[in-house]
Design a protein around this motif. Structure first.
Motif, PDB file in Angstrom:
ATOM      1  N   LYS A  49       1.575 -22.884  -4.424  1.00  0.00           N
ATOM      2  CA  LYS A  49       1.922 -24.081  -4.737  1.00  0.00           C
ATOM      3  C   LYS A  49       3.538 -24.298  -4.217  1.00  0.00           C
ATOM      4  O   LYS A  49       4.030 -23.211  -4.036  1.00  0.00           O
ATOM      5  N   PRO A  50       4.146 -25.207  -4.205  1.00  0.00           N
ATOM      6  CA  PRO A  50       5.487 -25.384  -4.015  1.00  0.00           C
ATOM      7  C   PRO A  50       6.388 -24.669  -4.794  1.00  0.00           C
ATOM      8  O   PRO A  50       6.024 -24.340  -6.053  1.00  0.00           O
ATOM      9  N   LEU A  51       7.419 -23.892  -4.516  1.00  0.00           N
ATOM     10  CA  LEU A  51       8.219 -23.302  -5.144  1.00  0.00           C
ATOM     11  C   LEU A  51       8.569 -23.827  -6.585  1.00  0.00           C
ATOM     12  O   LEU A  51       8.583 -22.976  -7.600  1.00  0.00           O
ATOM     13  N   ALA A  52       9.100 -24.732  -6.619  1.00  0.00           N
ATOM     14  CA  ALA A  52       9.508 -25.521  -7.821  1.00  0.00           C
ATOM     15  C   ALA A  52       8.653 -25.889  -8.840  1.00  0.00           C
ATOM     16  O   ALA A  52       8.825 -25.760 -10.047  1.00  0.00           O
ATOM     17  N   GLU A  53       7.287 -25.602  -8.293  1.00  0.00           N
ATOM     18  CA  GLU A  53       6.001 -25.893  -9.294  1.00  0.00           C
ATOM     19  C   GLU A  53       5.581 -24.559  -9.828  1.00  0.00           C
ATOM     20  O   GLU A  53       4.678 -24.777 -10.675  1.00  0.00           O
ATOM     21  N   THR A  75       4.708 -21.586 -11.912  1.00  0.00           N
ATOM     22  CA  THR A  75       5.036 -21.343 -13.156  1.00  0.00           C
ATOM     23  C   THR A  75       5.109 -19.879 -13.336  1.00  0.00           C
ATOM     24  O   THR A  75       4.606 -18.874 -12.632  1.00  0.00           O
ATOM     25  N   GLU A 119       4.975 -18.681  -1.782  1.00  0.00           N
ATOM     26  CA  GLU A 119       5.904 -17.677  -2.061  1.00  0.00           C
ATOM     27  C   GLU A 119       5.077 -16.730  -3.058  1.00  0.00           C
ATOM     28  O   GLU A 119       5.169 -15.337  -2.774  1.00  0.00           O
TER      29      GLU A 119
END
Length: 197
Positions: free
Chosen positions: A69-73, A75, A123
């Motif tokens: 997933k994108p880094l900001a998403e 968890t 990531e």
């Protein structure tokens, strides 16, 4: 040889089984549909698997979950699942298997191209792939009774690219990738990161 293939019904696992089955006794393992089941994210499940299997000459792992997933998403749970499954699951497969694998036997684990060539959203995958590669290099220095441990780092697999509808990325067929696992089991290498070509 008696060879345990964890993840035997997955895209790569199926091809590993096909490649080895004509000349070896294969013990297929997955979470749901094989006679012996195991969830590599669950230490008690791995211990039960080894108890059910008894002795083996080699263990191959073509399983392990990691989130993309994108880094900001990403968890805390996404990282925890990735670490518990693809990283610690494979580490524990070796740790718990040392007494079950014969003298001179081997473990072959799986990382992936994202350990070396990350992409946006990789990531957690990059973290666990690089971590398990580091574990293999270090564990190879302490393997008992001439046992060996190596890791196959597949590129993108054509069948997976098709499933994910990812176009414009070059990959290899799963059957070609499977040959790297066969070579790891039948070869003499120890502590190596093997890149299928």
């Amino acid at each position: 040889m008696r060879i345990v293939v964890v993840g035997a019904t997955g895209t790569i696992g199926r091809e590993i089984v096909k490649a080895l089955q004509p000349e070896h006794e294969i013990v297929p393992v997955n979470r749901h549909s094989t006679a012996i089941k195991a969830d590599i994210a669950d230490p008690s499940s791995l211990r039960a698997m080894y108890k059910a299997i008894g002795r083996a000459d080699a263990v191959i792992c073509a399983a392990g979950e990691a989130r993309r997933k994108p880094l900001a998403e990403l968890t805390d749970d996404d990282f925890a699942i990735s670490l518990r499954s693809k990283l610690m699951g494979q580490v524990n497969l070796v740790r718990y298997g040392l007494d079950h694998v014969s003298d001179g036997g081997s473990f072959t684990l799986t990382s992936g191209v994202l350990a070396r060539q990350p992409i946006p959203g990789s990531e957690a995958l990059t973290l666990v792939n690089a971590g398990v590669e580091g574990f293999v290099r270090a564990a190879a220095l302490e393997m008992p009774r001439h046992q060996r441990v190596n890791i196959v780092s597949p590129p993108w697999v054509n069948e997976t690219l098709q499933q994910l509808n990812m176009k414009g990325i070059l990959g290899l067929p799963a059957a070609v990738v499977a040959r790297a696992y066969v070579n790891a089991v039948l070869g003499k290498e120890n502590g190596q990161v093997i890149e299928p070509r």
